[in-house]
Design a protein around this motif. Structure first.
Motif, PDB file in Angstrom:
ATOM      1  N   ASN A 177      30.573 -14.118   6.134  1.00 24.69           N
ATOM      2  CA  ASN A 177      29.152 -14.089   6.503  1.00 24.69           C
ATOM      3  C   ASN A 177      28.760 -12.848   7.302  1.00 24.69           C
ATOM      4  O   ASN A 177      27.817 -12.885   8.075  1.00 24.69           O
ATOM      5  N   GLY A 178      29.509 -11.771   7.174  1.00 28.99           N
ATOM      6  CA  GLY A 178      29.166 -10.546   7.887  1.00 28.99           C
ATOM      7  C   GLY A 178      29.356 -10.640   9.387  1.00 28.99           C
ATOM      8  O   GLY A 178      28.764  -9.889  10.143  1.00 28.99           O
ATOM      9  N   PHE A 234      26.347  -5.507  13.299  1.00 27.79           N
ATOM     10  CA  PHE A 234      26.157  -4.421  12.361  1.00 27.79           C
ATOM     11  C   PHE A 234      25.295  -4.861  11.196  1.00 27.79           C
ATOM     12  O   PHE A 234      25.348  -6.005  10.768  1.00 27.79           O
ATOM     13  N   THR A 235      24.532  -3.943  10.666  1.00 22.89           N
ATOM     14  CA  THR A 235      23.850  -4.170   9.398  1.00 22.89           C
ATOM     15  C   THR A 235      24.865  -3.901   8.284  1.00 22.89           C
ATOM     16  O   THR A 235      25.923  -3.304   8.525  1.00 22.89           O
ATOM     17  N   ALA A 236      24.545  -4.312   7.075  1.00 29.44           N
ATOM     18  CA  ALA A 236      25.434  -4.053   5.942  1.00 29.44           C
ATOM     19  C   ALA A 236      25.612  -2.548   5.732  1.00 29.44           C
ATOM     20  O   ALA A 236      26.705  -2.075   5.405  1.00 29.44           O
ATOM     21  N   GLU A 237      24.536  -1.789   5.947  1.00 31.85           N
ATOM     22  CA  GLU A 237      24.621  -0.337   5.785  1.00 31.85           C
ATOM     23  C   GLU A 237      25.583   0.277   6.795  1.00 31.85           C
ATOM     24  O   GLU A 237      26.338   1.195   6.475  1.00 31.85           O
TER      25      GLU A 237
END
Length: 150
Positions: A138-139, A111-114
């Motif tokens: 770290n996402g 996933f992207t942060a958005e």
């Protein structure tokens, strides 16, 4: 004498048409990519919501959260309620239940942060650093907190 009108397009006319189509395609690409990302976030948010509901229903019926689960080993009451991606390994996840904490960690979502913020706003408070949905280290994935007693 009459002038002959050619029946074909000139090279300039073809170049103008191809350039116009190219510009329109470039303008449409970000919109299409955003639509795909929104769809992926929506599907994942709904799947996480269903997983959370299955765990909460089980907890209400049994009086406690399940001890441990994997996609190959979970109580039948939960498995019958869950969608296929949770049971066939499409989602990479693990579930933890300790004395102070109960959560499911879903990883390798890419996933992207958005997308993560969009998913969080569908389920929780729209902030991936607080609330029931949190962005993992770290996402690398998302954590859904069922119970947290610090």
């Amino acid at each position: 004498m009459q002038a002959k009108h050619p029946r074909a397009f000139s090279l300039i006319e073809l170049m103008v048409v191809v350039t116009t189509i190219g510009i329109l395609a470039l303008l449409a690409t970000p919109g299409i990519r955003n639509a795909v990302e929104r769809t992926e976030a929506t599907v994942t948010a709904n799947d996480i919501r269903i997983f959370a509901e299955a765990i909460e229903f089980y907890s209400t019926a049994e009086g406690s959260y399940p001890e441990a689960m994997t996609y190959t080993r979970m109580p039948n009451e939960i498995a019958s309620y869950l969608a296929t991606p949770w049971k066939n390994g499409s989602y990479s996840w693990f579930y933890v239940n300790t004395e102070n904490l109960t959560y499911v960690y879903v990883y390798n979502l890419n996933f992207t942060a958005e997308q993560a913020v969009r998913l969080d706003s569908m389920i929780d408070d729209g902030n991936i650093a607080t609330g029931g949905i949190r962005m993992a280290y770290n996402g690398s994935g998302l954590v859904y907190l069922f119970r947290y007693n610090p």
